[in-house]
Write an enzyme that holds these catalytic residues in place. Sequence first.
Site, PDB file in Angstrom:
ATOM      1  N   HIS A   1       0.829  -1.202   0.000  1.00 17.38           N
ATOM      2  CA  HIS A   1       0.000   0.000   0.000  1.00 17.38           C
ATOM      3  C   HIS A   1       0.867   1.256   0.000  1.00 17.38           C
ATOM      4  CE1 HIS A   1      -3.507   2.524   1.404  1.00 17.38           C
ATOM      5  NE2 HIS A   1      -2.498   3.237   1.871  1.00 17.38           N
ATOM      6  N   GLU A   2       1.835   1.305   0.915  1.00 15.25           N
ATOM      7  CA  GLU A   2       2.674   2.513   1.022  1.00 15.25           C
ATOM      8  C   GLU A   2       3.548   2.688  -0.217  1.00 15.25           C
ATOM      9  OE1 GLU A   2       1.805   4.497   3.127  1.00 15.25           O
ATOM     10  OE2 GLU A   2       0.706   3.163   4.444  1.00 15.25           O
TER      11      GLU A   2
ATOM     12  N   HIS B   1       1.758   4.195  -3.095  1.00 11.80           N
ATOM     13  CA  HIS B   1       1.719   5.663  -3.035  1.00 11.80           C
ATOM     14  C   HIS B   1       2.938   6.249  -3.754  1.00 11.80           C
ATOM     15  CE1 HIS B   1      -1.779   6.544  -0.678  1.00 11.80           C
ATOM     16  NE2 HIS B   1      -1.370   5.882   0.390  1.00 11.80           N
TER      17      HIS B   1
ATOM     18  N   TYR C   1      -3.975  14.794  -3.179  1.00 13.00           N
ATOM     19  CA  TYR C   1      -4.418  14.048  -2.003  1.00 13.00           C
ATOM     20  C   TYR C   1      -5.576  14.743  -1.288  1.00 13.00           C
ATOM     21  CZ  TYR C   1      -3.752  10.463   1.534  1.00 13.00           C
ATOM     22  OH  TYR C   1      -3.907   9.379   2.376  1.00 13.00           O
TER      23      TYR C   1
ATOM     24  N   GLU D   1      -5.738   6.701  -2.642  1.00 13.91           N
ATOM     25  CA  GLU D   1      -5.829   5.657  -1.622  1.00 13.91           C
ATOM     26  C   GLU D   1      -6.325   4.339  -2.212  1.00 13.91           C
ATOM     27  OE1 GLU D   1      -5.098   5.137   1.622  1.00 13.91           O
ATOM     28  OE2 GLU D   1      -3.907   6.957   1.419  1.00 13.91           O
TER      29      GLU D   1
ATOM     30  N   ASP E   1     -10.591  13.831   7.000  1.00 10.49           N
ATOM     31  CA  ASP E   1      -9.989  12.831   6.104  1.00 10.49           C
ATOM     32  C   ASP E   1      -9.698  13.415   4.722  1.00 10.49           C
ATOM     33  OD1 ASP E   1      -9.057  10.289   5.334  1.00 10.49           O
ATOM     34  OD2 ASP E   1     -11.042   9.696   4.612  1.00 10.49           O
TER      35      ASP E   1
ATOM     36  N   HIS F   1      -9.850   8.254   2.582  1.00 10.15           N
ATOM     37  CA  HIS F   1      -9.821   6.863   3.027  1.00 10.15           C
ATOM     38  C   HIS F   1     -11.204   6.249   3.125  1.00 10.15           C
ATOM     39  CE1 HIS F   1      -5.938   8.366   4.509  1.00 10.15           C
ATOM     40  NE2 HIS F   1      -5.531   7.140   4.267  1.00 10.15           N
TER      41      HIS F   1
END
Length: 554
Positions: A375-376, A379, A390, A399, A473, A478
């Site tokens: 996931h990271e 990005h 973002y 995301e 958020d 997210h």
Amino acid sequence: MKKRLITPIVLSTALIAATLPQGQALAVQPQDLTAAQTKSIKQWNEKANVPLFVKEKHAVKRLAATPNDALNYLQEKKSTLNMKNPKANLKVKKVEKDDLGMTHVRFNQTNNGILVEGSEIIVHYNKNNEITSVNGSYHQAAEETDINLSPQLSSSNAVEKAKSAVKAPEKLTYAPTSELVIYPFEGKNHLTYKVNVNFLGEAPGNWFVFIDAKTGEVVDQYNAIMHAEDIKTQTGSGIGVLGEHRLLHISQTKEPNEGTMFQMADYSHEGLEGILTYDYSNNRLEIFKDKDAAFHSDFDRPAVDAHYNSEKVYEYYLNEHGRNSLDDEGMPIQSVVHYGNNYNNAFWNGTYMVYGDGDGEFMIPLSAGLDVAAHEMAHGVTSNSANLLYRFQSGALNEAFSDIFGALIDDENWELGEDIMAPAAKESGRESLRSLSDPSKYPVKADYVPYGNGDGMYPSHMDEFYDLPGNLDNGGVHINSSIINHAAYLTAQEIGREKLGKIYYRALTTYLTSLSDFSDARQAIIQSAEDLYGAGSEEAAAAAGGFDSVGITE
């Protein structure tokens, strides 16, 4: 043997972390913003740019797939595209040729040489040098603006004002950057310095601050926290957080006052600058090392998993998509472990992945999850391709692509973060962070409930979309991402994981731009499926069907 110099990690842009509802990890909005910051974000006009997706019914034969030819085509089509003078106002950003033989020419919009923030146009050629489509976004008002484009404020003064606005610490490991841009905001075009200020600490930040180049006032701001010796790489071993035995690529060095040391520094991959893992337990970054090539202590375990999982994700992108690291140019893959105190999160900061150790009650060390690492690192791929803003729908896409590739790379199921949940979380019914197959199995944070349909669960359909303001958020990055997640899951049920990955990767790296929204994503993903498998193919139908099923129909 290649000479390598291990140096302290370079701190740079884009921290993507935060507090998640009920301890949920992987980068929710960091901390609450001030009233002024909230007002600023609410007034951002995310639709200031006009989205474009022009698809030629019959491919237009051209002499060559070049920037000049693409500009000539845009000039010819300027009325259709609602552009006044493309030749004067578009600047070549990049020319890419892909494995299908297609060429993609990217342009940034400018006015008298000054970039218009967020505007990007892509002209797509097939292998026969025929133009098949044009997409992106263009700001018509910025093309015709009559604002004075001569700044009265210096770049250095703008940086100081930006640092003050975000309360940056006095000492920054990485120098802020500043760029003069035209920034569409509140119905007007502003000449601003776009300043990026990045720092770690108790409240890590990757702030983008837009400073008026005439008055010095803050026009807008947001936190994008999303996340010498000869050295010979050799094989070491370690035990991961959950007890798995890992084989690791590490390096042996001789250091003053310490003698022979073994470092988590892997230089075994040709064309890659290295896979490096760092320790932040003393609030400063140091390469993770030991006097033994076996990293078996409890303290070592988060680093073992971070190092091992980074290599797994690197190999996925290389083997499945021919991508050499996150930037496709061999940039080092760097991880940081033991960050924060009882920190239930992980994030990407534009240069490296950062993992907390969890609080032991809701989460264990987050590097334990292969899908968390994936996931990271996704990005990072996004930052170096579509660079999705973002906030709001573009941020939710950012995301979603990370969640989707997390689930594709850790392919045991369609859950995200199931390996990092601690016993108390599981006892409460929280067995993972998010579910792509059944998003509504988990509740959102209480503050978010009034902005949805009242059910208070993660959405699976546009009927359940959360119209969150920018201070919650980042406008739902997210939360609303789960709609795209579910569309991808439904498509995968028809065509499988491998084809889904190829289609979504192509859309991310070929068609999407920084301000793309859910509708743009639908078009990009269907077009990518047609590129790969043909118009009218089962794969293209499945791509469209996934979006149809979640209410994104155009």
